[in-house]
Every structure is written in structure tokens, then in C-alpha cells.
Motif scaffolding. Structure first.
Motif, PDB file in Angstrom:
ATOM      1  N   ARG A 148       0.893   4.192  -2.880  1.00  0.00           N
ATOM      2  CA  ARG A 148       0.670   5.611  -2.595  1.00  0.00           C
ATOM      3  C   ARG A 148       1.834   6.463  -3.109  1.00  0.00           C
ATOM      4  O   ARG A 148       1.626   7.541  -3.667  1.00  0.00           O
ATOM      5  CB  ARG A 148       0.482   5.831  -1.097  1.00  0.00           C
ATOM      6  CG  ARG A 148      -0.852   5.309  -0.582  1.00  0.00           C
ATOM      7  CD  ARG A 148      -1.143   5.842   0.797  1.00  0.00           C
ATOM      8  NE  ARG A 148      -2.460   5.442   1.246  1.00  0.00           N
ATOM      9  CZ  ARG A 148      -3.043   5.914   2.342  1.00  0.00           C
ATOM     10  NH1 ARG A 148      -2.412   6.791   3.090  1.00  0.00           N
ATOM     11  NH2 ARG A 148      -4.242   5.507   2.695  1.00  0.00           N
ATOM     12  N   SER A 149       3.043   5.972  -2.909  1.00  0.00           N
ATOM     13  CA  SER A 149       4.204   6.707  -3.400  1.00  0.00           C
ATOM     14  C   SER A 149       4.169   6.834  -4.916  1.00  0.00           C
ATOM     15  O   SER A 149       4.471   7.891  -5.473  1.00  0.00           O
ATOM     16  CB  SER A 149       5.493   6.017  -2.955  1.00  0.00           C
ATOM     17  OG  SER A 149       5.644   6.072  -1.555  1.00  0.00           O
TER      18      SER A 149
ATOM     19  N   THR B  25      -5.530  16.434   4.327  1.00  0.00           N
ATOM     20  CA  THR B  25      -5.147  15.583   5.455  1.00  0.00           C
ATOM     21  C   THR B  25      -4.625  16.375   6.636  1.00  0.00           C
ATOM     22  O   THR B  25      -4.521  15.855   7.734  1.00  0.00           O
ATOM     23  CB  THR B  25      -4.049  14.573   5.036  1.00  0.00           C
ATOM     24  OG1 THR B  25      -2.894  15.311   4.614  1.00  0.00           O
ATOM     25  CG2 THR B  25      -4.520  13.693   3.910  1.00  0.00           C
TER      26      THR B  25
ATOM     27  N   GLU C  60       0.832  -1.207   0.000  1.00  0.00           N
ATOM     28  CA  GLU C  60       0.000   0.000   0.000  1.00  0.00           C
ATOM     29  C   GLU C  60       0.865   1.255   0.000  1.00  0.00           C
ATOM     30  O   GLU C  60       0.580   2.229  -0.694  1.00  0.00           O
ATOM     31  CB  GLU C  60      -0.915   0.009   1.224  1.00  0.00           C
ATOM     32  CG  GLU C  60      -1.876   1.194   1.248  1.00  0.00           C
ATOM     33  CD  GLU C  60      -2.795   1.184   2.461  1.00  0.00           C
ATOM     34  OE1 GLU C  60      -3.636   2.103   2.557  1.00  0.00           O
ATOM     35  OE2 GLU C  60      -2.662   0.273   3.305  1.00  0.00           O
ATOM     36  N   ARG C  61       1.947   1.213   0.766  1.00  0.00           N
ATOM     37  CA  ARG C  61       2.846   2.365   0.811  1.00  0.00           C
ATOM     38  C   ARG C  61       3.465   2.623  -0.557  1.00  0.00           C
ATOM     39  O   ARG C  61       3.565   3.769  -1.005  1.00  0.00           O
ATOM     40  CB  ARG C  61       3.936   2.138   1.855  1.00  0.00           C
ATOM     41  CG  ARG C  61       4.873   3.319   2.039  1.00  0.00           C
ATOM     42  CD  ARG C  61       5.855   3.067   3.153  1.00  0.00           C
ATOM     43  NE  ARG C  61       5.191   2.841   4.432  1.00  0.00           N
ATOM     44  CZ  ARG C  61       5.821   2.584   5.563  1.00  0.00           C
ATOM     45  NH1 ARG C  61       7.141   2.500   5.583  1.00  0.00           N
ATOM     46  NH2 ARG C  61       5.146   2.394   6.676  1.00  0.00           N
TER      47      ARG C  61
ATOM     48  N   ALA D 296       1.524   6.847  -6.784  1.00  0.00           N
ATOM     49  CA  ALA D 296       0.455   7.776  -7.149  1.00  0.00           C
ATOM     50  C   ALA D 296       0.923   9.221  -6.997  1.00  0.00           C
ATOM     51  O   ALA D 296       0.632  10.075  -7.841  1.00  0.00           O
ATOM     52  CB  ALA D 296      -0.774   7.518  -6.294  1.00  0.00           C
ATOM     53  N   VAL D 297       1.634   9.506  -5.916  1.00  0.00           N
ATOM     54  CA  VAL D 297       2.155  10.863  -5.707  1.00  0.00           C
ATOM     55  C   VAL D 297       3.152  11.212  -6.805  1.00  0.00           C
ATOM     56  O   VAL D 297       3.121  12.307  -7.378  1.00  0.00           O
ATOM     57  CB  VAL D 297       2.805  10.985  -4.312  1.00  0.00           C
ATOM     58  CG1 VAL D 297       3.556  12.304  -4.181  1.00  0.00           C
ATOM     59  CG2 VAL D 297       1.747  10.870  -3.220  1.00  0.00           C
TER      60      VAL D 297
ATOM     61  N   PRO E 103       3.536   8.708   3.209  1.00  0.00           N
ATOM     62  CA  PRO E 103       2.677   7.687   3.825  1.00  0.00           C
ATOM     63  C   PRO E 103       2.880   7.548   5.329  1.00  0.00           C
ATOM     64  O   PRO E 103       1.936   7.257   6.052  1.00  0.00           O
ATOM     65  CB  PRO E 103       3.089   6.393   3.093  1.00  0.00           C
ATOM     66  CG  PRO E 103       3.696   6.846   1.815  1.00  0.00           C
ATOM     67  CD  PRO E 103       4.357   8.153   2.112  1.00  0.00           C
TER      68      PRO E 103
ATOM     69  N   LYS F 140      -8.410   8.764   1.769  1.00  0.00           N
ATOM     70  CA  LYS F 140      -7.002   8.789   2.181  1.00  0.00           C
ATOM     71  C   LYS F 140      -6.109   9.509   1.179  1.00  0.00           C
ATOM     72  O   LYS F 140      -4.915   9.258   1.109  1.00  0.00           O
ATOM     73  CB  LYS F 140      -6.496   7.354   2.381  1.00  0.00           C
ATOM     74  CG  LYS F 140      -7.183   6.630   3.534  1.00  0.00           C
ATOM     75  CD  LYS F 140      -6.606   5.247   3.751  1.00  0.00           C
ATOM     76  CE  LYS F 140      -7.275   4.550   4.924  1.00  0.00           C
ATOM     77  NZ  LYS F 140      -6.728   3.201   5.148  1.00  0.00           N
ATOM     78  N   MET F 141      -6.710  10.432   0.431  1.00  0.00           N
ATOM     79  CA  MET F 141      -5.877  11.158  -0.525  1.00  0.00           C
ATOM     80  C   MET F 141      -4.754  11.894   0.203  1.00  0.00           C
ATOM     81  O   MET F 141      -4.985  12.599   1.176  1.00  0.00           O
ATOM     82  CB  MET F 141      -6.715  12.161  -1.324  1.00  0.00           C
ATOM     83  CG  MET F 141      -5.871  13.024  -2.263  1.00  0.00           C
ATOM     84  SD  MET F 141      -6.854  14.045  -3.386  1.00  0.00           S
ATOM     85  CE  MET F 141      -7.314  12.812  -4.606  1.00  0.00           C
ATOM     86  N   LEU F 142      -3.523  11.720  -0.302  1.00  0.00           N
ATOM     87  CA  LEU F 142      -2.369  12.353   0.323  1.00  0.00           C
ATOM     88  C   LEU F 142      -2.198  13.755  -0.237  1.00  0.00           C
ATOM     89  O   LEU F 142      -1.475  13.975  -1.194  1.00  0.00           O
ATOM     90  CB  LEU F 142      -1.099  11.524   0.069  1.00  0.00           C
ATOM     91  CG  LEU F 142      -1.047  10.180   0.761  1.00  0.00           C
ATOM     92  CD1 LEU F 142       0.229   9.451   0.383  1.00  0.00           C
ATOM     93  CD2 LEU F 142      -1.114  10.362   2.264  1.00  0.00           C
TER      94      LEU F 142
END
Length: 280
Positions: free
Chosen positions: A9-10, A183, A5-6, A12-13, A130, A176-178
Motif C-alpha cells: 500500500r505504501s 475512506t 500488505e502495508r 502504491a501511494v 495504512p 480499500k483505496m487509500l
């Protein structure tokens, strides 16, 4: 959060910042550069300092650091976005800066020499990560002891109109959008004390905070729209279905009219928090 998951997310960023690399901090609205330069000014690197800029973007802090540390110092900039790093390399070459190197690298766990730096600077980055506590701990291990220092910037309170504008996005955003604007309100980034506790828990000492109010002006909602799509907020636009895009833009524009001044321009204010600390 598990490693899969981490990593997702990375990735995606990184993809968001790859998409905005060509226009990042380049749409005629001063934003990242004045914030980064103030952070570097507060960090006050001496000539000869070995500095690391974590999440360097298009190099606003990197350039300011290179100017401050001089030919006897050196600055390393890292960013997760390959396009950002490519753009940085071109920019630095054009400026004739030879005391900088930049690398594609995850800010969460940089693969860099332990105790290899005197100063770690990170401007408007840590809230995207994250696991901010783990990242801050990883950065501390990169600092020379004694004498190593940390300087980070995060967002403080802002103009109520800006809150209203961003609220138009909220129904469309993943939980959970970073993004710093979604956030930050409920966690450690909502207050000075929260950020200072986060930094202290990662092993830093002498943690202190100062602030600066940054005013951003726009000629109209169209200029704001270009600006909002030129940085991390692009992820918020990407989360909106095409059918609702114009509606969100129009509602946001109505809110922006509330901030139009007597000079005919739209004025929004954002407090920026600068947190400084030392490694053990």
C-alpha cells in the motif's frame, strides 16, 4: 494488516505521488498551500523551533515552518515519494532556504531521532496511511517531552456538489483505496470527536480542534479535471477503465454545473479540520 500488505500500500501511494509531483499544487488552483499555512499559523512555532513536516509533498507547510522558525530553528521534511523530495530540494534552493532538510521516508514509521523535535506538523496526510494510530504513536516518540506538540489537518464536511462529483468515481474504486475522499466518511476521520479520540489514544494530551472553510473555484469542468489529476485523487482516475473515462468526466461536469455562481465560475467549499495536541 501484515507487513507485506502495508508495504504494498505504501508503494502504491508513493507511485501516485511520483506521477503528480511535477504538477502538485501547481495548476493555478490554491489548495494545499492555504491549508498548510493555516495549519502552521495555528501551530504557532516560535523562532528556534525544531520542526518536522510529515508527508511534506511539495513543501507548502515546510516553507511556512522555515519562515516561522527562522535561522535559529530547523525544519525536516519527509515524504514517501522520491519525486516530491527532488522537487522540494529544487524549490527550496531557489528560495534560498538553508534551514530545511528533506528526506525520502515513510510517514508511518520515520527513522528519525527520538525526542528530536519540538513540533510535528502533518497536513492532509494521516488518512492516507495504512495504520494511522501506529503512525501517530510513532510521531509522538519523535517529540521532546515536555513541550512537544502535534498539529495535523484532515477533511471535515464539504459542499454536497463535491460529494456528488466524487460519487461518480465510486463504482470503479477498490474497496480499500487509500484516499481521503473515500475512506474518511466511515471511520475516525468523519468527525472531530473521531479524530480527537484517535490522537488521544496515541498518547497525546490537550487535544483540541478548530476549522476553516476553504473555497475552491474553477473556471469550468476542464480546470477541475486538471486539478483532480494533480494530487492524490489521481489514483481515482487511474482506477477507471479507459473506456469509461470520458463518461465519468462528463457526469462529474454535469454535477459541477450545479455549483456555478453568478460570476460564471464553479464554487466548491471544503471544511478543513485542524487538530492540535501535546506530547506527554
Amino acid at each position: 494488516m501484515d507487513l507485506t500488505e502495508r508495504a504494498a500500500r505504501s508503494a502504491a501511494v508513493a507511485a501516485v505521488f511520483d506521477r503528480v509531483a511535477d504538477v502538485y499544487d501547481g495548476v493555478g488552483v490554491p489548495w494545499f498551500t492555504p491549508i498548510a499555512r493555516e495549519l502552521v499559523r495555528l501551530a504557532a512555532p516560535a523562532p528556534g523551533t525544531r520542526a518536522l513536516d510529515v508527508g511534506c509533498g511539495r513543501g507548502a507547510a515546510t516553507i511556512a515552518l522555515a519562515e516561522a522558525v527562522g535561522g535559529d530553528g530547523h525544519v525536516t521534511g519527509i515524504d514517501l515519494s522520491p519525486r516530491m523530495i527532488e522537487a522540494c530540494e529544487a524549490d527550496f534552493a531557489g528560495l534560498g532556504l538553508s534551514n530545511i532538510d528533506v528526506q525520502v521516508m515513510d510517514a508511518s514509521s520515520p527513522s528519525l531521532p527520538a525526542a528530536g523535535y519540538d513540533l510535528v506538523v502533518s497536513s492532509l496526510v494521516v488518512f492516507f496511511l495504512p495504520d494511522p494510530p501506529a503512525a501517530l504513536s510513532a510521531w509522538r516518540r519523535l517529540l521532546a517531552v515536555p513541550g512537544g506538540r502535534l498539529a495535523i489537518s484532515t477533511f471535515g464536511p464539504r459542499d454536497p456538489v463535491w460529494d456528488a462529483v466524487d460519487a461518480t468515481f465510486r463504482p470503479y474504486l477498490p474497496a480499500k483505496m487509500l484516499d481521503a475522499r473515500t475512506t474518511g466518511a466511515a471511520g475516525p476521520f468523519s468527525s472531530d470527536a473521531g479524530v480527537e479520540e484517535l490522537v488521544g489514544a496515541a498518547g497525546y494530551t490537550g487535544v483540541r480542534t478548530t476549522h476553516s472553510d476553504v473555497e475552491v473555484t474553477f473556471a469550468d469542468a476542464g480546470e477541475w479535471y486538471q486539478f483532480s489529476r494533480s494530487h492524490g485523487q489521481r489514483a481515482m482516475w487511474d482506477a477507471i477503465p479507459d473506456a469509461d473515462h470520458d463518461t465519468v468526466k462528463a457526469v462529474a461536469g454535469e454535477h459541477l454545473e450545479e455549483a456555478r455562481g453568478t460570476d460564471g465560475r464553479i464554487h466548491l467549499t471544503q471544511q478543513v479540520r485542524f487538530t492540535l495536541a501535546a506530547a506527554h
